[in-house]
Write a protein that holds these residues in place. Structure first.
Motif, mmCIF file in Angstrom:
data_model
loop_
_atom_site.group_PDB
_atom_site.id
_atom_site.type_symbol
_atom_site.label_atom_id
_atom_site.label_comp_id
_atom_site.label_asym_id
_atom_site.label_seq_id
_atom_site.Cartn_x
_atom_site.Cartn_y
_atom_site.Cartn_z
ATOM 1 N N ILE A 5 0.798 -1.136 0.006
ATOM 2 C CA ILE A 5 0.002 0.020 -0.114
ATOM 3 C C ILE A 5 0.820 0.961 -0.104
ATOM 4 C CG2 ILE A 5 -1.812 1.122 1.050
ATOM 5 C CD1 ILE A 5 -2.625 -1.465 0.240
ATOM 6 N N PRO A 6 0.772 2.169 -0.988
ATOM 7 C CA PRO A 6 1.663 3.162 -1.185
ATOM 8 C C PRO A 6 1.548 4.458 0.042
ATOM 9 C CG PRO A 6 0.139 3.403 -2.880
ATOM 10 C CD PRO A 6 -0.180 2.002 -2.007
ATOM 11 N N TRP A 7 0.347 4.538 0.610
ATOM 12 C CA TRP A 7 0.227 5.571 1.702
ATOM 13 C C TRP A 7 0.627 5.188 3.024
ATOM 14 C CZ3 TRP A 7 -3.871 3.679 -1.908
ATOM 15 C CH2 TRP A 7 -4.076 4.649 -2.914
ATOM 16 N N PRO A 8 1.355 5.718 3.597
ATOM 17 C CA PRO A 8 1.777 5.456 4.891
ATOM 18 C C PRO A 8 0.782 5.390 5.865
ATOM 19 C CG PRO A 8 3.040 7.573 4.004
ATOM 20 C CD PRO A 8 1.863 7.287 3.110
ATOM 21 N N GLY A 9 0.906 4.246 6.608
ATOM 22 C CA GLY A 9 0.005 3.873 7.809
ATOM 23 C C GLY A 9 -1.324 2.814 7.571
ATOM 24 N N TRP A 10 -1.281 2.719 6.172
ATOM 25 C CA TRP A 10 -2.430 1.922 5.530
ATOM 26 C C TRP A 10 -1.882 0.428 5.587
ATOM 27 C CZ3 TRP A 10 -7.526 3.277 5.151
ATOM 28 C CH2 TRP A 10 -7.807 4.557 4.966
ATOM 29 N N GLU A 11 -2.880 -0.590 5.984
ATOM 30 C CA GLU A 11 -2.448 -2.157 5.774
ATOM 31 C C GLU A 11 -3.544 -2.986 5.298
ATOM 32 O OE1 GLU A 11 -1.339 -2.884 9.855
ATOM 33 O OE2 GLU A 11 -3.413 -3.146 10.266
ATOM 34 N N VAL A 12 -3.370 -3.840 4.561
ATOM 35 C CA VAL A 12 -4.254 -4.702 3.951
ATOM 36 C C VAL A 12 -4.811 -5.505 5.123
ATOM 37 C CG1 VAL A 12 -4.813 -6.782 2.262
ATOM 38 C CG2 VAL A 12 -3.283 -4.849 1.743
ATOM 39 N N VAL A 13 -6.327 -5.590 4.948
ATOM 40 C CA VAL A 13 -7.162 -6.210 5.804
ATOM 41 C C VAL A 13 -7.396 -7.736 5.210
ATOM 42 C CG1 VAL A 13 -9.298 -6.449 7.271
ATOM 43 C CG2 VAL A 13 -7.922 -4.396 7.281
ATOM 44 N N LYS A 14 -8.082 -7.372 3.924
ATOM 45 C CA LYS A 14 -8.638 -8.668 3.291
ATOM 46 C C LYS A 14 -8.841 -8.321 1.814
ATOM 47 C CE LYS A 14 -13.530 -8.107 4.568
ATOM 48 N NZ LYS A 14 -14.527 -8.765 5.197
ATOM 49 N N PHE A 15 -8.664 -9.477 0.960
ATOM 50 C CA PHE A 15 -9.137 -9.436 -0.299
ATOM 51 C C PHE A 15 -10.637 -9.324 -0.419
ATOM 52 C CE2 PHE A 15 -10.300 -11.757 -4.365
ATOM 53 C CZ PHE A 15 -9.631 -11.056 -5.329
ATOM 54 N N LEU A 16 -11.090 -8.197 -1.228
ATOM 55 C CA LEU A 16 -12.659 -8.158 -1.492
ATOM 56 C C LEU A 16 -13.063 -8.842 -2.703
ATOM 57 C CD1 LEU A 16 -13.089 -4.472 -0.225
ATOM 58 C CD2 LEU A 16 -13.674 -6.572 0.949
ATOM 59 N N GLY A 17 -12.100 -8.863 -3.902
ATOM 60 C CA GLY A 17 -12.450 -9.376 -5.070
ATOM 61 C C GLY A 17 -11.750 -8.627 -6.384
ATOM 62 N N ILE A 72 -8.545 -1.978 3.108
ATOM 63 C CA ILE A 72 -7.127 -1.735 4.076
ATOM 64 C C ILE A 72 -7.814 -0.612 5.293
ATOM 65 C CG2 ILE A 72 -5.954 -1.641 1.926
ATOM 66 C CD1 ILE A 72 -6.200 1.373 1.572
ATOM 67 N N GLN A 73 -6.831 -0.421 6.122
ATOM 68 C CA GLN A 73 -7.160 0.222 7.197
ATOM 69 C C GLN A 73 -6.187 0.888 7.788
ATOM 70 O OE1 GLN A 73 -8.879 -2.521 10.009
ATOM 71 N NE2 GLN A 73 -6.802 -3.024 10.957
ATOM 72 N N ARG A 74 -6.219 2.005 8.710
ATOM 73 C CA ARG A 74 -5.069 2.751 9.357
ATOM 74 C C ARG A 74 -5.695 3.256 10.812
ATOM 75 N NH1 ARG A 74 -4.085 8.264 6.146
ATOM 76 N NH2 ARG A 74 -5.984 9.135 6.267
#
Length: 168
Positions: free
Chosen positions: A8-20, A30-32
């Motif tokens: 994820i190119p934006w600082p602080g964001w992380e992948v939670v799950k694949f949606l489709g 994604i979330q932060r």
């Protein structure tokens, strides 16, 4: 692209799950954390690889095309997608249309083509929200909301091309 390999190119964001995923890329939740609080901000990110498969670029190169020509072609593809994002940005603020917050693109690690990231509003598909039996008034309201979204698109000369229950 699997969940653990998504950057994820934006600082602080992380992948939670694949949606489709589909023909135009993969979508992830994604979330932060917001600052130093316990609040969490959620969004969706669409990841589009141009070209879709590394083999596509290799095929062009092995057919005799120069690297510069191949990259110029993929840059045109990236610019076409960026134009679609710009059209979506014109619809921001319409309650019936998903909004996009940001985009980012970068050269693929192999130096051929691009990765495009589009951060957007995270929504639950309608078919996951509705009960089995829906009151007639709610069906009318949903139909009107869908029509309002399409009218907004028409005002901006946008053709959706992917209207289906999972996208409503």
């Amino acid at each position: 692209m699997n969940q653990t390999s998504v950057r994820i190119p934006w600082p602080g964001w992380e992948v939670v799950k694949f949606l489709g995923g589909g023909s135009f890329g993969s979508v992830y939740e994604i979330q932060r954390k917001l600052f130093e609080t316990t609040k969490v901000e959620k969004a969706a990110v669409k990841v589009i690889r141009v070209p879709k498969e590394e083999a596509d670029a290799q095929e062009l190169l092995s057919s005799g095309y120069a690297l510069e020509s191949v990259n110029a072609r993929y840059l045109e593809d990236l610019q076409d997608i960026a134009k679609e994002y710009a059209m979506m940005a014109e619809l921001k603020g319409n309650a019936n249309v998903v909004y996009c917050d940001d985009t980012h693109y970068e050269k693929n690690p192999d130096g051929i083509g691009w990765m495009l990231y589009i951060r957007m509003e995270l929504l639950t598909p309608l078919n996951q929200h509705l009960p089995e039996s829906i009151p007639e008034e709610q069906v009318y309201k949903l139909g009107m909301d869908l029509c309002n979204a399409l009218i907004a698109c028409k005002k901006h000369n946008i053709i959706h091309r992917d209207i289906k229950p999972g996208n409503v």
